[in-house]
Design a protein around this motif. Structure first.
Motif, mmCIF file in Angstrom:
data_model
loop_
_atom_site.group_PDB
_atom_site.id
_atom_site.type_symbol
_atom_site.label_atom_id
_atom_site.label_comp_id
_atom_site.label_asym_id
_atom_site.label_seq_id
_atom_site.Cartn_x
_atom_site.Cartn_y
_atom_site.Cartn_z
ATOM 1 N N LEU A 240 0.832 -1.209 0.000
ATOM 2 C CA LEU A 240 0.000 0.000 0.000
ATOM 3 C C LEU A 240 0.865 1.256 0.000
ATOM 4 O O LEU A 240 0.473 2.302 -0.535
ATOM 5 C CB LEU A 240 -0.922 0.022 1.227
ATOM 6 N N ASP A 241 2.059 1.151 0.595
ATOM 7 C CA ASP A 241 2.926 2.328 0.687
ATOM 8 C C ASP A 241 4.001 2.381 -0.389
ATOM 9 O O ASP A 241 4.882 3.237 -0.345
ATOM 10 C CB ASP A 241 3.578 2.383 2.078
ATOM 11 N N SER A 242 3.936 1.449 -1.345
ATOM 12 C CA SER A 242 4.952 1.496 -2.410
ATOM 13 C C SER A 242 4.390 0.948 -3.716
ATOM 14 O O SER A 242 5.101 0.301 -4.478
ATOM 15 C CB SER A 242 6.191 0.703 -1.989
ATOM 16 N N ASP A 243 3.122 1.251 -3.980
ATOM 17 C CA ASP A 243 2.486 0.855 -5.246
ATOM 18 C C ASP A 243 3.386 1.270 -6.419
ATOM 19 O O ASP A 243 3.762 2.448 -6.529
ATOM 20 C CB ASP A 243 1.118 1.555 -5.336
ATOM 21 N N PHE A 246 1.937 4.275 -8.184
ATOM 22 C CA PHE A 246 1.570 5.458 -7.388
ATOM 23 C C PHE A 246 0.056 5.704 -7.366
ATOM 24 O O PHE A 246 -0.391 6.835 -7.304
ATOM 25 C CB PHE A 246 2.313 6.703 -7.909
ATOM 26 N N VAL A 248 -2.328 4.561 -5.080
ATOM 27 C CA VAL A 248 -3.081 4.416 -3.823
ATOM 28 C C VAL A 248 -3.473 5.781 -3.249
ATOM 29 O O VAL A 248 -2.639 6.690 -3.181
ATOM 30 C CB VAL A 248 -2.242 3.642 -2.784
#
Lengths: 285, 285
Positions: A240-243, A246, A248
């Motif tokens: 979720l923090d490194s899609d 970008f 999310v």
């Protein structure tokens, strides 16, 4: 118009656009030339690097086919796709945020009755989805079409599975009189974007992974409203923090599980979608 | 790293480059991302325009082959190739200015004796060429290799003519003890860059022509000096002020004709080339 050096060549190229008939094209190419030249000057691009760039762009173009769009992957992984999305979808209060369409949408998905199981028998943990479609002012929208699609629990969409005989994990629904829709399927998994081409090698060189967090895609259309293209992301998914693309947004993250009355965990997603009215709605006819 | 809008997505993409091992690659991609995003924001690129850009880049890549490099044509026509050339060839006083190599150089051209006729019998007005190769401080350079190549009087190079059995209008010479070389050939004509592909259609949309003024290419190499890649342009050619690739410099324009003692016009080109010393010449061994 001659005798250009590294400083005055940019204005020379801009001057060469003077006869462009389409005013918007002239604006776009003028800006492109200025930014592209500024980039080359900023980093003092060497000949070897220029050659490497020409080679990279050529291989990216030659990777493209009916089934693969490597330039879209490049745009996605450099954040350009989501930037274009953001510029073109400045949303009012109450409207759901947008994200990228992605390459796995199929226009001809079948319309199914509300409550249908769309998993087509593919193995996986059952997931029930309940949604309501409203205008951004909160009024429920009856008769909206809701396209949904998602990956299986190995992270593959139906169209990526050569052995599947039919569409699966995708369908179209129509909201009822209260703007509601519902279906069951299986839990989607996180997955990598296609990374066996030039963009995958670029990500490697940049020390980046190719993964996207688990999500379900939605495309929701109702007359008089801007069609909403978005995903809802599983709040417990990795990445979720490194899609890699970008995509999310906090407002698009929701729990994909809840406890039932007996305290047992059930997989389920409930979400309220808000649609933005079109700017110029014509009068009733 | 999530929840990006049109303002903060650029820093998010830059942050994703943190693990890039190669420091120069990190610098280049960071600058690319900033300039590319600034471009998209400046013009507020629409989805249709983004789609058109993806399609243009894809077609440009797919036009490339062993015999055609459409991305180099794109770089040339947007002035990027000459900008890279200028940045990488900041010349001292006395050194000849550079210009683009172009797509028509052949590495295996035969070495011929000074004074040879290189026209291989192709029709055209005779042209005699006399050159001298010096260091930028004026000392003549003996034994320098001088590759020359040019188009015929229809604007076509030998490699573009399927019916030609051998190389023509190209050769390698070696300068004599006074740094001199000489050959005869035919007058070259102005010509269009290949314009039957995406770049040609781009030039049309921009109201630009695809022509380059008439010129002879030179690549001159001598030990201890930077290899010089340049053209000399015919001072009477059309398109000197609108070269499609922005390659013309005043110092590279020379008369291709002169009057002989009887007042008759003779086609001839005389030019003095200056080479830039390499920065770190190793001591004699």
């Amino acid at each position: 118009m001659r005798d250009f050096d590294e400083h005055n060549i940019t204005e020379a190229v801009v001057d060469s656009l003077a006869q462009t008939r389409d005013a918007r094209l002239k604006t776009v190419v003028t800006s492109l030339v200025r930014h592209l030249h500024d980039f080359v000057r900023d980093i003092e691009l060497s000949f070897d690097e220029w050659n490497a760039a020409i080679d990279f762009l050529t291989r990216t173009g030659q990777m493209c086919s009916d089934k693969r769009q490597e330039f879209i992957l490049l745009s996605d992984t450099l954040g350009v796709s989501m930037l274009v999305d953001a510029i073109n979808h400045r949303m009012p209060e109450g409207a759901t945020e947008t994200t990228v369409l992605g390459p796995f949408f199929v226009a001809a998905a079948p319309e199914l009755p509300l409550g249908a199981d769309i998993s087509a028998g593919i193995d996986g943990e059952k997931l029930s989805v309940n949604g309501v479609v409203c205008a951004s002012d909160g009024r429920p929208l009856a008769g909206a079409t809701v396209d949904v699609w998602h990956a299986d629990d190995d992270g593959y969409y139906d169209v990526q599975q050569a052995d599947l005989q039919s569409l699966a994990m995708r369908a179209r629904f129509r909201t009822d009189g209260d703007g509601r829709f519902a279906f069951t399927s299986i839990m989607p998994a996180f997955y990598p974007i296609p990374h066996d081409g030039p963009v995958g090698r670029m990500l490697e060189a940049l020390g980046r992974h190719p993964y996207r967090p688990a999500h379900v895609h939605f495309m929701i259309a109702a007359e008089g409203y801007e069609t909403l293209i978005t995903h809802i992301f599983d709040a417990e998914s990795p990445y979720l923090d490194s899609d890699a693309v970008f995509g999310v947004k906090n407002s698009l993250i929701a729990p994909f599980s809840c406890e039932d009355q007996s305290g047992k965990v059930q997989r389920g997603l409930t979400y309220r979608f808000g649609l933005k009215p079109l700017p110029n709605i014509k009068g009733d006819s």
